[in-house]
Design a protein around this motif. Structure first.
Motif, PDB file in Angstrom:
ATOM      1  N   PRO A 165      26.308  49.809  52.080  1.00 51.61           N
ATOM      2  CA  PRO A 165      25.612  50.866  50.342  1.00 51.61           C
ATOM      3  C   PRO A 165      26.520  52.527  50.488  1.00 51.61           C
ATOM      4  CG  PRO A 165      23.650  49.400  50.859  1.00 51.61           C
ATOM      5  CD  PRO A 165      24.375  49.708  52.286  1.00 51.61           C
ATOM      6  N   PRO A 166      27.086  52.301  49.115  1.00 57.64           N
ATOM      7  CA  PRO A 166      27.736  53.921  49.053  1.00 57.64           C
ATOM      8  C   PRO A 166      27.453  54.856  48.957  1.00 57.64           C
ATOM      9  CG  PRO A 166      28.811  52.373  47.352  1.00 57.64           C
ATOM     10  CD  PRO A 166      27.775  51.359  48.303  1.00 57.64           C
ATOM     11  N   SER A 167      27.941  55.976  49.054  1.00 64.03           N
ATOM     12  CA  SER A 167      27.347  56.689  47.562  1.00 64.03           C
ATOM     13  C   SER A 167      27.380  56.563  46.329  1.00 64.03           C
ATOM     14  CB  SER A 167      28.113  58.336  47.873  1.00 64.03           C
ATOM     15  OG  SER A 167      27.832  59.112  46.723  1.00 64.03           O
ATOM     16  N   SER A 168      26.161  56.665  45.356  1.00 67.25           N
ATOM     17  CA  SER A 168      26.254  56.319  44.156  1.00 67.25           C
ATOM     18  C   SER A 168      27.260  56.307  43.216  1.00 67.25           C
ATOM     19  CB  SER A 168      25.030  56.484  43.326  1.00 67.25           C
ATOM     20  OG  SER A 168      24.915  57.978  43.585  1.00 67.25           O
TER      21      SER A 168
ATOM     22  N   PHE B 187      28.566  45.206  48.664  1.00 64.90           N
ATOM     23  CA  PHE B 187      27.560  46.485  48.667  1.00 64.90           C
ATOM     24  C   PHE B 187      26.443  46.333  49.417  1.00 64.90           C
ATOM     25  CE2 PHE B 187      30.119  49.714  45.628  1.00 64.90           C
ATOM     26  CZ  PHE B 187      31.246  49.506  46.275  1.00 64.90           C
ATOM     27  N   LEU B 188      26.155  45.592  50.435  1.00 61.71           N
ATOM     28  CA  LEU B 188      25.236  45.045  50.734  1.00 61.71           C
ATOM     29  C   LEU B 188      24.188  45.763  50.287  1.00 61.71           C
ATOM     30  CD1 LEU B 188      26.300  44.090  54.809  1.00 61.71           C
ATOM     31  CD2 LEU B 188      25.437  43.078  52.917  1.00 61.71           C
ATOM     32  N   GLY B 189      23.079  44.463  49.967  1.00 58.23           N
ATOM     33  CA  GLY B 189      21.679  45.599  49.876  1.00 58.23           C
ATOM     34  C   GLY B 189      21.758  46.416  48.381  1.00 58.23           C
ATOM     35  N   ALA B 190      23.007  46.404  47.449  1.00 64.24           N
ATOM     36  CA  ALA B 190      22.765  46.916  46.510  1.00 64.24           C
ATOM     37  C   ALA B 190      22.592  46.166  45.099  1.00 64.24           C
ATOM     38  CB  ALA B 190      24.288  47.748  46.119  1.00 64.24           C
TER      39      ALA B 190
ATOM     40  N   ALA C 154      28.278  40.116  44.685  1.00 67.32           N
ATOM     41  CA  ALA C 154      27.770  38.949  45.476  1.00 67.32           C
ATOM     42  C   ALA C 154      27.355  39.944  46.453  1.00 67.32           C
ATOM     43  CB  ALA C 154      29.140  38.887  46.881  1.00 67.32           C
ATOM     44  N   THR C 155      26.149  39.043  46.781  1.00 69.25           N
ATOM     45  CA  THR C 155      24.852  39.806  47.466  1.00 69.25           C
ATOM     46  C   THR C 155      25.051  39.197  49.305  1.00 69.25           C
ATOM     47  OG1 THR C 155      23.635  37.361  46.982  1.00 69.25           O
ATOM     48  CG2 THR C 155      23.375  39.030  45.280  1.00 69.25           C
TER      49      THR C 155
END
Length: 519
Positions: A259-262, A283-286, A299-300
Protein backbone atom coordinates in the motif's frame (compact mmCIF):
# COMPACT_ATOMS: atom_id res chain seq x y z
CA UNK A 1 33.44 -24.64 17.57
CA UNK A 2 36.09 -22.17 16.37
CA UNK A 3 35.59 -18.73 14.83
CA UNK A 4 38.15 -17.60 12.27
CA UNK A 5 38.41 -14.34 10.30
CA UNK A 6 40.50 -13.12 7.41
CA UNK A 7 40.65 -9.53 6.17
CA UNK A 8 41.63 -8.33 2.70
CA UNK A 9 42.54 -4.66 2.67
CA UNK A 10 41.06 -2.49 -0.08
CA UNK A 11 39.45 -5.38 -1.95
CA UNK A 12 35.93 -4.74 -3.23
CA UNK A 13 33.50 -7.37 -4.53
CA UNK A 14 29.82 -6.83 -5.32
CA UNK A 15 27.23 -8.15 -2.87
CA UNK A 16 25.88 -10.88 -5.16
CA UNK A 17 29.37 -12.39 -5.58
CA UNK A 18 29.94 -12.22 -1.84
CA UNK A 19 26.63 -13.94 -1.07
CA UNK A 20 27.44 -16.72 -3.53
CA UNK A 21 30.86 -17.30 -1.93
CA UNK A 22 29.21 -17.25 1.52
CA UNK A 23 26.75 -19.89 0.34
CA UNK A 24 29.54 -22.10 -1.04
CA UNK A 25 31.61 -22.17 2.14
CA UNK A 26 28.50 -22.38 4.37
CA UNK A 27 27.66 -25.68 2.68
CA UNK A 28 30.96 -27.32 3.73
CA UNK A 29 30.46 -30.17 6.25
CA UNK A 30 31.63 -28.93 9.62
CA UNK A 31 30.84 -25.26 8.99
CA UNK A 32 28.11 -23.88 11.23
CA UNK A 33 28.09 -20.30 9.93
CA UNK A 34 29.98 -18.35 7.30
CA UNK A 35 29.87 -14.84 5.91
CA UNK A 36 31.85 -12.90 3.32
CA UNK A 37 31.12 -9.16 3.52
CA UNK A 38 32.57 -5.71 3.11
CA UNK A 39 33.79 -4.24 6.41
CA UNK A 40 31.16 -1.53 6.81
CA UNK A 41 30.13 -0.69 10.37
CA UNK A 42 26.71 -2.25 9.76
CA UNK A 43 28.23 -5.49 8.46
CA UNK A 44 30.70 -5.68 11.37
CA UNK A 45 27.83 -5.23 13.81
CA UNK A 46 25.92 -8.02 12.05
CA UNK A 47 28.94 -10.32 12.27
CA UNK A 48 29.12 -9.64 15.99
CA UNK A 49 25.41 -10.40 16.47
CA UNK A 50 25.87 -13.64 14.53
CA UNK A 51 28.76 -14.72 16.76
CA UNK A 52 31.29 -14.44 13.92
CA UNK A 53 33.64 -11.98 15.58
CA UNK A 54 33.35 -9.24 18.22
CA UNK A 55 36.52 -7.34 17.43
CA UNK A 56 37.08 -7.48 13.67
CA UNK A 57 39.39 -4.61 12.67
CA UNK A 58 38.24 -3.76 9.16
CA UNK A 59 37.23 -0.63 7.30
CA UNK A 60 34.45 -0.13 4.75
CA UNK A 61 36.87 -0.71 1.84
CA UNK A 62 38.11 -3.99 3.32
CA UNK A 63 36.66 -7.42 2.69
CA UNK A 64 36.05 -9.79 5.61
CA UNK A 65 35.70 -13.58 5.60
CA UNK A 66 34.27 -14.96 8.85
CA UNK A 67 33.57 -18.64 9.57
CA UNK A 68 32.46 -20.73 12.54
CA UNK A 69 32.89 -24.48 12.72
CA UNK A 70 35.41 -27.25 13.14
CA UNK A 71 38.92 -25.79 13.19
CA UNK A 72 40.38 -27.64 10.19
CA UNK A 73 37.24 -27.05 8.11
CA UNK A 74 37.33 -23.34 8.98
CA UNK A 75 40.85 -23.20 7.55
CA UNK A 76 39.66 -24.97 4.41
CA UNK A 77 36.73 -22.55 4.08
CA UNK A 78 39.03 -19.54 4.35
CA UNK A 79 41.29 -21.00 1.63
CA UNK A 80 38.34 -21.65 -0.71
CA UNK A 81 36.94 -18.15 -0.20
CA UNK A 82 40.35 -16.57 -0.75
CA UNK A 83 40.81 -18.52 -3.96
CA UNK A 84 37.40 -17.40 -5.23
CA UNK A 85 38.19 -13.80 -4.36
CA UNK A 86 41.70 -13.52 -5.73
CA UNK A 87 41.94 -15.89 -8.70
CA UNK A 88 40.98 -13.83 -11.75
CA UNK A 89 41.84 -14.84 -15.30
CA UNK A 90 44.35 -12.64 -17.05
CA UNK A 91 42.73 -10.36 -19.61
CA UNK A 92 45.38 -9.85 -22.24
CA UNK A 93 45.31 -8.28 -25.64
CA UNK A 94 46.53 -9.83 -28.87
CA UNK A 95 50.13 -8.90 -28.07
CA UNK A 96 50.08 -10.20 -24.50
CA UNK A 97 49.61 -6.77 -22.90
CA UNK A 98 47.32 -6.89 -19.88
CA UNK A 99 44.24 -4.72 -20.28
CA UNK A 100 43.82 -2.27 -17.37
CA UNK A 101 41.05 -3.14 -14.94
CA UNK A 102 37.90 -1.05 -15.26
CA UNK A 103 37.62 0.80 -11.97
CA UNK A 104 35.06 3.52 -12.71
CA UNK A 105 31.81 4.11 -14.55
CA UNK A 106 33.64 6.52 -16.85
CA UNK A 107 36.13 3.81 -17.91
CA UNK A 108 33.29 1.34 -18.51
CA UNK A 109 31.45 3.86 -20.64
CA UNK A 110 34.56 4.49 -22.72
CA UNK A 111 34.73 0.77 -23.45
CA UNK A 112 30.99 0.42 -24.15
CA UNK A 113 29.90 3.89 -25.34
CA UNK A 114 26.41 2.73 -26.35
CA UNK A 115 25.55 1.58 -22.81
CA UNK A 116 22.57 3.36 -21.25
CA UNK A 117 22.23 1.54 -17.90
CA UNK A 118 24.52 1.27 -14.88
CA UNK A 119 23.92 -1.50 -12.34
CA UNK A 120 25.27 -0.37 -8.95
CA UNK A 121 26.07 -2.95 -6.28
CA UNK A 122 28.47 -1.27 -3.87
CA UNK A 123 28.14 -0.70 -0.10
CA UNK A 124 25.33 1.70 0.70
CA UNK A 125 27.74 4.36 1.97
CA UNK A 126 29.06 4.76 -1.58
CA UNK A 127 26.03 3.82 -3.69
CA UNK A 128 24.49 7.29 -3.81
CA UNK A 129 27.70 8.90 -5.12
CA UNK A 130 28.04 6.24 -7.83
CA UNK A 131 24.40 6.69 -8.85
CA UNK A 132 24.89 10.44 -9.19
CA UNK A 133 28.00 9.86 -11.34
CA UNK A 134 26.06 7.50 -13.60
CA UNK A 135 23.14 9.92 -13.98
CA UNK A 136 25.49 12.79 -14.81
CA UNK A 137 27.00 10.59 -17.52
CA UNK A 138 23.54 10.15 -19.04
CA UNK A 139 22.89 6.61 -17.79
CA UNK A 140 19.81 5.06 -16.28
CA UNK A 141 20.51 3.35 -12.96
CA UNK A 142 19.61 0.11 -11.23
CA UNK A 143 20.70 0.25 -7.56
CA UNK A 144 20.99 -3.24 -6.13
CA UNK A 145 22.65 -1.61 -3.11
CA UNK A 146 20.65 -1.04 0.06
CA UNK A 147 21.30 1.05 3.19
CA UNK A 148 20.81 4.28 1.23
CA UNK A 149 19.01 6.97 3.24
CA UNK A 150 15.62 8.34 2.21
CA UNK A 151 17.21 11.78 1.81
CA UNK A 152 19.82 10.40 -0.58
CA UNK A 153 17.21 8.40 -2.51
CA UNK A 154 15.07 11.50 -2.96
CA UNK A 155 18.03 13.57 -4.17
CA UNK A 156 19.10 10.85 -6.63
CA UNK A 157 15.60 10.40 -8.03
CA UNK A 158 15.03 14.14 -8.37
CA UNK A 159 18.27 14.33 -10.36
CA UNK A 160 17.12 11.38 -12.49
CA UNK A 161 13.83 13.13 -13.22
CA UNK A 162 15.74 16.26 -14.25
CA UNK A 163 17.91 14.12 -16.55
CA UNK A 164 14.88 12.22 -17.93
CA UNK A 165 16.29 8.94 -16.61
CA UNK A 166 15.00 6.23 -14.28
CA UNK A 167 16.55 5.05 -11.04
CA UNK A 168 15.48 1.52 -10.08
CA UNK A 169 16.14 1.19 -6.37
CA UNK A 170 17.85 1.58 -3.94
CA UNK A 171 17.43 -2.05 -2.85
CA UNK A 172 16.05 -3.02 -6.25
CA UNK A 173 16.56 -6.78 -6.44
CA UNK A 174 14.74 -7.58 -9.68
CA UNK A 175 14.36 -6.23 -13.20
CA UNK A 176 14.10 -7.55 -16.76
CA UNK A 177 15.36 -5.03 -19.31
CA UNK A 178 15.06 -5.86 -23.02
CA UNK A 179 14.80 -9.54 -22.11
CA UNK A 180 17.88 -9.53 -19.84
CA UNK A 181 17.22 -10.61 -16.22
CA UNK A 182 18.99 -8.43 -13.65
CA UNK A 183 19.44 -9.30 -9.99
CA UNK A 184 17.07 -11.99 -8.72
CA UNK A 185 15.01 -12.54 -11.87
CA UNK A 186 13.56 -15.37 -13.93
CA UNK A 187 13.81 -16.48 -17.54
CA UNK A 188 10.48 -15.47 -19.06
CA UNK A 189 9.09 -15.12 -22.59
CA UNK A 190 9.34 -11.79 -24.36
CA UNK A 191 5.93 -10.31 -25.03
CA UNK A 192 3.65 -7.32 -24.69
CA UNK A 193 2.97 -6.93 -20.94
CA UNK A 194 5.07 -4.35 -19.08
CA UNK A 195 5.42 -4.40 -15.28
CA UNK A 196 6.55 -1.79 -12.77
CA UNK A 197 6.95 -3.13 -9.25
CA UNK A 198 8.03 -1.78 -5.86
CA UNK A 199 8.54 -5.40 -4.77
CA UNK A 200 11.18 -7.84 -6.01
CA UNK A 201 9.45 -11.16 -5.34
CA UNK A 202 6.12 -9.58 -6.26
CA UNK A 203 7.57 -8.69 -9.64
CA UNK A 204 8.92 -12.24 -9.96
CA UNK A 205 5.52 -13.74 -9.14
CA UNK A 206 3.71 -11.65 -11.75
CA UNK A 207 6.26 -12.13 -14.53
CA UNK A 208 6.51 -15.90 -13.93
CA UNK A 209 2.76 -16.37 -13.97
CA UNK A 210 2.43 -14.33 -17.16
CA UNK A 211 5.00 -16.68 -18.69
CA UNK A 212 3.12 -19.75 -17.42
CA UNK A 213 -0.10 -18.42 -18.99
CA UNK A 214 1.58 -18.28 -22.39
CA UNK A 215 2.16 -14.53 -22.63
CA UNK A 216 5.38 -12.56 -22.21
CA UNK A 217 7.10 -9.50 -20.79
CA UNK A 218 8.15 -6.38 -22.67
CA UNK A 219 9.93 -4.77 -19.71
CA UNK A 220 9.90 -5.35 -15.94
CA UNK A 221 11.09 -2.38 -13.90
CA UNK A 222 11.76 -2.48 -10.17
CA UNK A 223 11.53 0.75 -8.21
CA UNK A 224 12.75 -0.19 -4.73
CA UNK A 225 10.47 -0.52 -1.74
CA UNK A 226 10.47 3.14 -0.63
CA UNK A 227 9.56 4.67 -3.98
CA UNK A 228 5.83 4.99 -3.28
CA UNK A 229 6.31 6.60 0.13
CA UNK A 230 5.18 10.18 0.53
CA UNK A 231 8.83 11.28 0.94
CA UNK A 232 9.88 9.92 -2.48
CA UNK A 233 6.57 10.50 -4.24
CA UNK A 234 6.60 7.54 -6.64
CA UNK A 235 9.17 9.18 -8.93
CA UNK A 236 10.44 5.90 -10.40
CA UNK A 237 7.03 4.28 -10.77
CA UNK A 238 5.68 7.37 -12.53
CA UNK A 239 8.68 7.38 -14.87
CA UNK A 240 8.35 3.64 -15.54
CA UNK A 241 4.62 3.93 -16.14
CA UNK A 242 5.13 6.77 -18.62
CA UNK A 243 7.91 4.82 -20.38
CA UNK A 244 5.62 1.80 -20.81
CA UNK A 245 2.82 4.07 -21.99
CA UNK A 246 5.17 5.35 -24.71
CA UNK A 247 6.48 1.88 -25.62
CA UNK A 248 4.89 0.42 -28.76
CA UNK A 249 5.82 -3.13 -27.68
CA UNK A 250 3.86 -2.80 -24.43
CA UNK A 251 0.12 -3.37 -24.86
CA UNK A 252 -0.87 -3.94 -21.21
CA UNK A 253 0.72 -2.49 -18.05
CA UNK A 254 0.83 -3.96 -14.53
CA UNK A 255 1.71 -1.92 -11.41
CA UNK A 256 2.63 -3.68 -8.13
CA UNK A 257 3.26 -2.33 -4.66
CA UNK A 258 2.49 -2.72 -1.01
CA UNK A 259 0.00 0.00 0.00
CA UNK A 260 1.47 3.35 -1.09
CA UNK A 261 0.88 6.76 0.40
CA UNK A 262 -2.66 7.82 -0.51
CA UNK A 263 -1.34 11.00 -2.14
CA UNK A 264 1.19 9.05 -4.22
CA UNK A 265 -1.38 6.39 -5.12
CA UNK A 266 -3.76 9.02 -6.49
CA UNK A 267 -0.96 10.58 -8.56
CA UNK A 268 -0.10 7.20 -10.07
CA UNK A 269 -3.70 6.22 -10.70
CA UNK A 270 -4.44 9.51 -12.46
CA UNK A 271 -1.55 8.90 -14.86
CA UNK A 272 -2.63 5.27 -15.35
CA UNK A 273 -6.15 6.42 -16.18
CA UNK A 274 -4.75 8.43 -19.12
CA UNK A 275 -2.44 5.64 -20.34
CA UNK A 276 -4.26 4.88 -23.58
CA UNK A 277 -3.71 1.17 -22.91
CA UNK A 278 -5.16 -1.02 -20.13
CA UNK A 279 -3.49 -0.90 -16.71
CA UNK A 280 -3.80 -3.52 -13.94
CA UNK A 281 -2.96 -2.34 -10.42
CA UNK A 282 -2.22 -4.50 -7.39
CA UNK A 283 -1.62 -2.37 -4.31
CA UNK A 284 -1.50 -5.27 -1.84
CA UNK A 285 -4.21 -4.93 0.78
CA UNK A 286 -5.83 -1.86 -0.80
CA UNK A 287 -9.60 -1.68 -1.24
CA UNK A 288 -10.22 -2.41 -4.97
CA UNK A 289 -12.90 0.30 -5.03
CA UNK A 290 -10.25 2.94 -4.29
CA UNK A 291 -8.18 1.72 -7.23
CA UNK A 292 -10.70 0.92 -9.96
CA UNK A 293 -11.48 3.67 -12.48
CA UNK A 294 -11.72 3.99 -16.26
CA UNK A 295 -8.80 2.15 -17.92
CA UNK A 296 -7.57 0.86 -14.51
CA UNK A 297 -8.46 -2.62 -13.23
CA UNK A 298 -7.75 -3.53 -9.61
CA UNK A 299 -6.29 -6.93 -8.72
CA UNK A 300 -6.47 -8.37 -5.21
CA UNK A 301 -3.51 -10.76 -5.49
CA UNK A 302 -0.19 -10.92 -7.31
CA UNK A 303 -1.24 -13.90 -9.40
CA UNK A 304 -4.60 -12.25 -10.03
CA UNK A 305 -2.79 -9.25 -11.51
CA UNK A 306 -1.08 -11.56 -14.00
CA UNK A 307 -4.38 -13.29 -14.82
CA UNK A 308 -6.11 -9.98 -15.53
CA UNK A 309 -3.21 -8.69 -17.63
CA UNK A 310 -3.20 -11.77 -19.85
CA UNK A 311 -7.00 -11.60 -20.21
CA UNK A 312 -6.77 -7.94 -21.26
CA UNK A 313 -3.96 -8.76 -23.70
CA UNK A 314 -6.04 -11.51 -25.30
CA UNK A 315 -9.26 -9.46 -25.09
CA UNK A 316 -10.98 -12.07 -22.96
CA UNK A 317 -13.60 -11.43 -20.23
CA UNK A 318 -12.09 -10.04 -17.03
CA UNK A 319 -12.59 -12.51 -14.21
CA UNK A 320 -9.90 -12.46 -11.57
CA UNK A 321 -9.25 -15.91 -10.13
CA UNK A 322 -10.02 -15.86 -6.42
CA UNK A 323 -8.11 -19.06 -5.72
CA UNK A 324 -10.92 -20.58 -3.70
CA UNK A 325 -10.58 -24.37 -3.52
CA UNK A 326 -12.39 -26.51 -6.06
CA UNK A 327 -14.50 -29.38 -4.67
CA UNK A 328 -11.68 -31.79 -5.50
CA UNK A 329 -9.10 -29.55 -3.79
CA UNK A 330 -11.27 -29.30 -0.68
CA UNK A 331 -11.74 -33.07 -0.58
CA UNK A 332 -7.99 -33.62 -0.94
CA UNK A 333 -7.24 -31.20 1.91
CA UNK A 334 -9.87 -32.85 4.15
CA UNK A 335 -8.38 -36.27 3.47
CA UNK A 336 -4.85 -35.01 4.12
CA UNK A 337 -5.98 -33.59 7.48
CA UNK A 338 -7.38 -36.91 8.68
CA UNK A 339 -4.01 -38.02 10.05
CA UNK A 340 -3.48 -34.77 11.99
CA UNK A 341 -4.12 -34.71 15.72
CA UNK A 342 -6.87 -32.23 16.71
CA UNK A 343 -4.33 -30.33 18.81
CA UNK A 344 -2.50 -29.30 15.63
CA UNK A 345 -4.18 -26.00 14.68
CA UNK A 346 -1.48 -23.43 13.94
CA UNK A 347 -0.47 -22.01 10.57
CA UNK A 348 3.29 -21.55 10.30
CA UNK A 349 4.65 -19.67 7.29
CA UNK A 350 8.38 -19.60 6.48
CA UNK A 351 9.14 -17.36 3.49
CA UNK A 352 12.21 -16.33 1.52
CA UNK A 353 10.17 -13.67 -0.30
CA UNK A 354 9.06 -10.73 1.84
CA UNK A 355 6.11 -9.89 -0.43
CA UNK A 356 4.96 -13.51 -0.33
CA UNK A 357 4.93 -13.30 3.46
CA UNK A 358 2.99 -10.02 3.26
CA UNK A 359 0.38 -11.40 0.83
CA UNK A 360 -0.03 -14.63 2.80
CA UNK A 361 -0.69 -12.65 5.99
CA UNK A 362 -3.40 -10.66 4.21
CA UNK A 363 -5.11 -13.79 2.87
CA UNK A 364 -4.97 -15.63 6.19
CA UNK A 365 -6.35 -12.50 7.86
CA UNK A 366 -9.23 -12.36 5.36
CA UNK A 367 -10.02 -15.95 6.33
CA UNK A 368 -10.17 -15.05 10.02
CA UNK A 369 -6.62 -15.90 11.08
CA UNK A 370 -4.59 -13.06 12.57
CA UNK A 371 -0.92 -13.94 12.86
CA UNK A 372 2.32 -12.80 14.41
CA UNK A 373 5.22 -11.86 12.16
CA UNK A 374 8.58 -10.10 12.15
CA UNK A 375 7.08 -8.00 9.31
CA UNK A 376 3.39 -7.79 10.28
CA UNK A 377 0.65 -6.33 8.09
CA UNK A 378 -1.83 -3.95 9.66
CA UNK A 379 -3.89 -5.82 12.26
CA UNK A 380 -1.28 -8.51 12.89
CA UNK A 381 1.11 -8.67 15.82
CA UNK A 382 4.85 -8.07 15.89
CA UNK A 383 6.57 -11.28 16.92
CA UNK A 384 8.17 -10.75 20.33
CA UNK A 385 10.96 -13.25 19.68
CA UNK A 386 11.72 -13.82 16.01
CA UNK A 387 13.29 -17.19 16.80
CA UNK A 388 10.19 -18.55 18.53
CA UNK A 389 6.76 -19.03 16.91
CA UNK A 390 3.47 -19.18 18.72
CA UNK A 391 -0.04 -19.84 17.43
CA UNK A 392 -0.30 -18.58 13.82
CA UNK A 393 3.10 -17.19 12.77
CA UNK A 394 4.34 -16.12 9.33
CA UNK A 395 8.03 -15.24 9.05
CA UNK A 396 9.99 -13.34 6.39
CA UNK A 397 13.39 -15.06 6.53
CA UNK A 398 14.82 -12.54 4.09
CA UNK A 399 14.43 -9.70 6.58
CA UNK A 400 17.60 -8.10 7.97
CA UNK A 401 17.12 -9.77 11.37
CA UNK A 402 17.76 -13.16 9.76
CA UNK A 403 20.41 -12.21 7.20
CA UNK A 404 22.93 -10.66 9.58
CA UNK A 405 26.21 -12.36 8.71
CA UNK A 406 24.44 -14.76 6.34
CA UNK A 407 23.39 -14.84 2.68
CA UNK A 408 19.76 -14.20 1.72
CA UNK A 409 17.70 -17.44 1.94
CA UNK A 410 17.07 -17.34 -1.82
CA UNK A 411 20.83 -17.87 -2.26
CA UNK A 412 21.52 -20.06 0.75
CA UNK A 413 18.35 -21.61 2.23
CA UNK A 414 20.15 -23.30 5.15
CA UNK A 415 18.70 -21.10 7.91
CA UNK A 416 15.25 -21.10 6.27
CA UNK A 417 15.30 -24.91 6.06
CA UNK A 418 16.29 -25.15 9.72
CA UNK A 419 13.32 -22.96 10.66
CA UNK A 420 11.03 -25.13 8.52
CA UNK A 421 12.22 -28.22 10.36
CA UNK A 422 11.58 -26.55 13.72
CA UNK A 423 8.01 -25.68 12.70
CA UNK A 424 7.42 -29.21 11.42
CA UNK A 425 8.53 -30.60 14.78
CA UNK A 426 6.27 -28.27 16.78
CA UNK A 427 3.25 -30.26 18.05
CA UNK A 428 0.99 -27.18 17.64
CA UNK A 429 1.63 -26.87 13.89
CA UNK A 430 -1.15 -27.98 11.53
CA UNK A 431 0.40 -26.72 8.30
CA UNK A 432 3.75 -25.27 7.23
CA UNK A 433 3.41 -22.80 4.38
CA UNK A 434 6.52 -21.88 2.38
CA UNK A 435 7.86 -20.59 -0.93
CA UNK A 436 10.62 -21.76 -3.23
CA UNK A 437 11.98 -18.95 -5.43
CA UNK A 438 13.91 -19.91 -8.57
CA UNK A 439 15.85 -17.94 -11.14
CA UNK A 440 19.22 -16.26 -11.55
CA UNK A 441 20.99 -15.64 -8.27
CA UNK A 442 18.89 -18.22 -6.40
CA UNK A 443 20.07 -21.54 -4.99
CA UNK A 444 20.98 -24.05 -7.69
CA UNK A 445 19.06 -26.93 -6.08
CA UNK A 446 16.59 -25.49 -3.55
CA UNK A 447 14.30 -28.54 -3.38
CA UNK A 448 17.18 -31.00 -2.88
CA UNK A 449 18.58 -28.96 0.01
CA UNK A 450 15.17 -28.84 1.68
CA UNK A 451 14.49 -32.56 1.17
CA UNK A 452 17.64 -33.38 3.12
CA UNK A 453 15.98 -31.70 6.12
CA UNK A 454 12.67 -33.50 5.56
CA UNK A 455 14.32 -36.91 5.96
CA UNK A 456 14.61 -36.06 9.67
CA UNK A 457 10.84 -36.05 10.29
CA UNK A 458 8.19 -38.74 10.60
CA UNK A 459 5.84 -38.06 7.68
CA UNK A 460 2.92 -39.78 9.41
CA UNK A 461 3.23 -37.61 12.51
CA UNK A 462 4.22 -34.35 10.84
CA UNK A 463 1.93 -31.44 9.89
CA UNK A 464 0.95 -30.80 6.29
CA UNK A 465 3.32 -28.89 4.01
CA UNK A 466 1.98 -26.49 1.38
CA UNK A 467 4.38 -24.77 -1.00
CA UNK A 468 4.41 -22.39 -3.93
CA UNK A 469 7.29 -22.59 -6.43
CA UNK A 470 7.94 -19.21 -8.09
CA UNK A 471 9.78 -19.82 -11.35
CA UNK A 472 9.58 -20.97 -14.96
CA UNK A 473 10.57 -23.98 -17.03
CA UNK A 474 13.42 -21.97 -18.56
CA UNK A 475 14.97 -21.08 -15.21
CA UNK A 476 18.29 -22.81 -14.43
CA UNK A 477 16.53 -24.86 -11.72
CA UNK A 478 13.55 -25.78 -14.01
CA UNK A 479 10.28 -25.34 -12.14
CA UNK A 480 8.76 -28.74 -12.99
CA UNK A 481 11.84 -30.54 -11.64
CA UNK A 482 11.57 -28.72 -8.30
CA UNK A 483 7.80 -29.30 -8.11
CA UNK A 484 8.18 -33.05 -8.78
CA UNK A 485 10.85 -33.42 -6.11
CA UNK A 486 8.67 -31.69 -3.50
CA UNK A 487 5.54 -33.65 -4.43
CA UNK A 488 7.45 -36.92 -4.15
CA UNK A 489 8.31 -35.87 -0.58
CA UNK A 490 4.64 -35.31 0.28
CA UNK A 491 4.50 -31.53 -0.17
CA UNK A 492 1.21 -30.12 -1.51
CA UNK A 493 2.00 -27.71 -4.36
CA UNK A 494 -0.21 -24.70 -5.07
CA UNK A 495 -0.29 -22.80 -8.35
CA UNK A 496 0.58 -19.47 -6.73
CA UNK A 497 1.28 -17.86 -3.37
CA UNK A 498 -2.32 -16.70 -2.94
CA UNK A 499 -3.67 -20.21 -3.46
CA UNK A 500 -1.14 -21.66 -1.03
CA UNK A 501 -2.26 -19.21 1.68
CA UNK A 502 -5.93 -20.02 0.99
CA UNK A 503 -5.25 -23.73 1.35
CA UNK A 504 -3.30 -23.20 4.58
CA UNK A 505 -6.26 -21.27 5.99
CA UNK A 506 -8.62 -24.11 5.04
CA UNK A 507 -6.39 -26.65 6.81
CA UNK A 508 -6.46 -24.54 9.98
CA UNK A 509 -10.26 -24.24 9.78
CA UNK A 510 -10.64 -28.01 9.29
CA UNK A 511 -8.51 -28.59 12.39
CA UNK A 512 -10.55 -26.12 14.47
CA UNK A 513 -13.79 -27.84 13.45
CA UNK A 514 -12.26 -31.23 14.20
CA UNK A 515 -11.42 -30.16 17.76
CA UNK A 516 -14.89 -28.65 18.26
CA UNK A 517 -16.54 -31.93 17.22
CA UNK A 518 -14.42 -33.89 19.68
CA UNK A 519 -15.14 -31.39 22.47
Amino acid sequence: MKVKNKIFRNLYQDSVSLMQISAQISALPGIQQASVVMGTSTNLEQLSHAGLGDNVKAGPNDLVIAVMGEEDICAEALDIAEQRLTSKPEDEGDEGVKTPDIVSIEMALEKVPDANLALISVPGDYAAAEAIKALNLGLNVMMFSDNVSIEQEKAIKNLARDRNRIVMGPDCGTAIINGIPLGFANVVNRGHIGVVGASGTGLQEVTCRIDQLGAGISQALGTGGHDLSEDIGGISMLFGLQALMDDDDTHVIVLISKPPSSVVAERILQLAQSAGKPVVVNFLGADPQTVTRPNVTAATTLAGAADLAVALLNKRPLTETRYQPSPSDLTALQQACQRLAPTRQAIRGVFAGGTFCYEAQLICQQNGFTAASNTPVSGNQTLANIWQSHNHTLIDMGDDDFTRGKPHPMIDPTLRNQRLLAELNDPQTAVVLFDLVLGYGASEAPAAELLEQLTQIDQQQAPLMIAHVCGTESDPQQRSRQVSALRDAGVIIADCNAQAAQWASIVAQIQIEKKEVIA
